[in-house]
Design an enzyme around this catalytic site. Structure first.
Site, short mmCIF file in Angstrom:
data_model
loop_
_atom_site.label_atom_id
_atom_site.label_comp_id
_atom_site.label_asym_id
_atom_site.label_seq_id
_atom_site.Cartn_x
_atom_site.Cartn_y
_atom_site.Cartn_z
N GLN A 203 -4.51 -1.23 9.67
CA GLN A 203 -4.51 -2.56 9.06
C GLN A 203 -5.10 -3.58 10.04
O GLN A 203 -4.75 -3.61 11.22
CB GLN A 203 -3.07 -2.96 8.67
CG GLN A 203 -2.96 -4.25 7.88
CD GLN A 203 -3.61 -4.18 6.49
OE1 GLN A 203 -3.68 -3.11 5.88
NE2 GLN A 203 -4.10 -5.30 5.99
N ASP B 141 -10.99 3.33 4.21
CA ASP B 141 -11.36 1.92 4.16
C ASP B 141 -12.88 1.74 4.16
O ASP B 141 -13.38 0.66 3.86
CB ASP B 141 -10.79 1.18 5.39
CG ASP B 141 -9.54 0.36 5.07
OD1 ASP B 141 -9.42 -0.11 3.93
OD2 ASP B 141 -8.72 0.20 5.99
N LYS C 150 0.84 -1.21 0.00
CA LYS C 150 0.00 0.00 0.00
C LYS C 150 0.87 1.25 0.00
O LYS C 150 0.63 2.19 -0.76
CB LYS C 150 -0.94 -0.01 1.23
CG LYS C 150 -2.07 -1.02 1.12
CD LYS C 150 -2.87 -1.17 2.41
CE LYS C 150 -3.96 -2.24 2.24
NZ LYS C 150 -4.77 -2.48 3.44
#
Ligand code: GUN
Length: 300
Positions: A103, A126, A59
């Site tokens: 994460q 997200d 990422k």
């Protein structure tokens, strides 16, 4: 979709589609730069989960290539949750940060929902904050979770008919299965979401014009579970044990599935790169919204 007669499915190439979409992102980053805005994404990783470490590395690398500034925060698994909450608060208040990602999974001392809800919904690239989950459920999303968003882009790129289609999602996670079902429903599919308690999985999957496998079990969906001519999207990324070659494989048994489906995503090179691409898209979108707000205030 026509039934197959001995032919093998065409691949939906996530790397090629990602490259195409990312080319458009360069223009958007350039326009933002002209307005004095450099998009910024903060990525928080807690613990030493090897798969998470790889995802975060990928990422961050993709951000750099796309002209997005990335800030990385790594914490040991033993960290006190209060420290992570304090970092999120600081990032919420930092105007150079347009996206914040924690994460998952987090270590057991964390309440993951509380962490995700601590992120400002305006920076929740997200799409996991309760407010953004609710907006998606209402059909008016602010940020669409990256993996299901990427799947929708793949279907769109191949002009797969969604209105009226039977779409079956296997897996009910908050990250993929649930938002995937909501997006397909919003796009006009009739949806079925299967899970570990589903009584006859194959009964459902065999009816699927669009089948999305997001289970996390290697090669669980075999060719005999697929509707002839169906579209198969494999979200799984599993590493086989060393004695089986140690390779990456999906939740779909690719070799048998490709004999039955009309379109299929490979692993690797399918949904994986699209997840990162849509994270970049959401971060740019967030920076554009911030830039829009800033110029609106400036012109008052
Ligand atoms: N873990 C597995 N997939 C994801 C994702 O898309 N976002 C975050 N934050 N964590 C994940």
């Amino acid at each position: 979709m026509t039934a197959r007669n001995g032919a093998t499915a065409r691949l939906i190439d996530g790397n090629a589609l990602s490259l195409k979409l990312r080319a458009g992102f360069a223009d958007r980053a350039h326009h933002l730069a002209e307005r004095g805005v450099r998009p910024g994404l903060a990525v928080i990783l807690v613990g030493e989960n090897p798969a998470s470490a790889v995802y975060v590395r990928n990422k961050v690398a993709a951000c750099e290539k796309a002209g997005i500034r990335s800030l990385r925060f790594d914490y040991p698994a033993s960290i006190e949750p209060t420290e992570v909450f304090a970092q999120i608060e600081a990032l919420n208040a930092d105007p150079s940060v347009h996206g914040i990602l924690v994460q998952l999974p987090l270590p057991p001392q964390f309440n993951s929902e509380a962490v995700l809800d601590a992120i400002s919904p305006d920076k929740d690239v997200d799409g996991f904050h309760a407010q953004n989950v609710g907006l998606l459920a209402q059909g008016t999303p602010a940020f669409v979770p990256c993996t299901p968003y990427g799947v929708m882009k793949m279907l769109e790129s191949e002009n797969v008919p969604i209105k009226g289609a039977e779409a079956v999602v296997v897996g009910r996670s908050n990250i993929v299965g649930k938002p995937m079902g909501r997006l397909l429903l919003q796009a006009g599919a009739t949806i079925t979401v299967c899970h570990s308690q589903t009584r006859d999985l194959a009964f459902h999957t065999r009816r699927a014009d669009i089948l999305v496998a997001a289970i996390g079990r290697p090669r669980m969906i075999t060719g005999d579970m697929i509707k002839p001519g169906g579209v198969v999207i494999d979200v799984g990324i599993n590493r086989l044990p060393a004695e089986q070659g140690g390779k990456l494989c999906g939740d779909v048994d690719f070799e048998s599935a490709r004999q039955v489906a009309s379109l299929i995503t490979p692993v690797p090179g399918g949904v994986g790169p699209m997840t990162i691409t849509m994270l970049l898209a959401n971060t740019l979108e967030s920076a554009e919204r911030f830039a829009g707000r800033f110029s609106a205030w400036g012109s008052e």
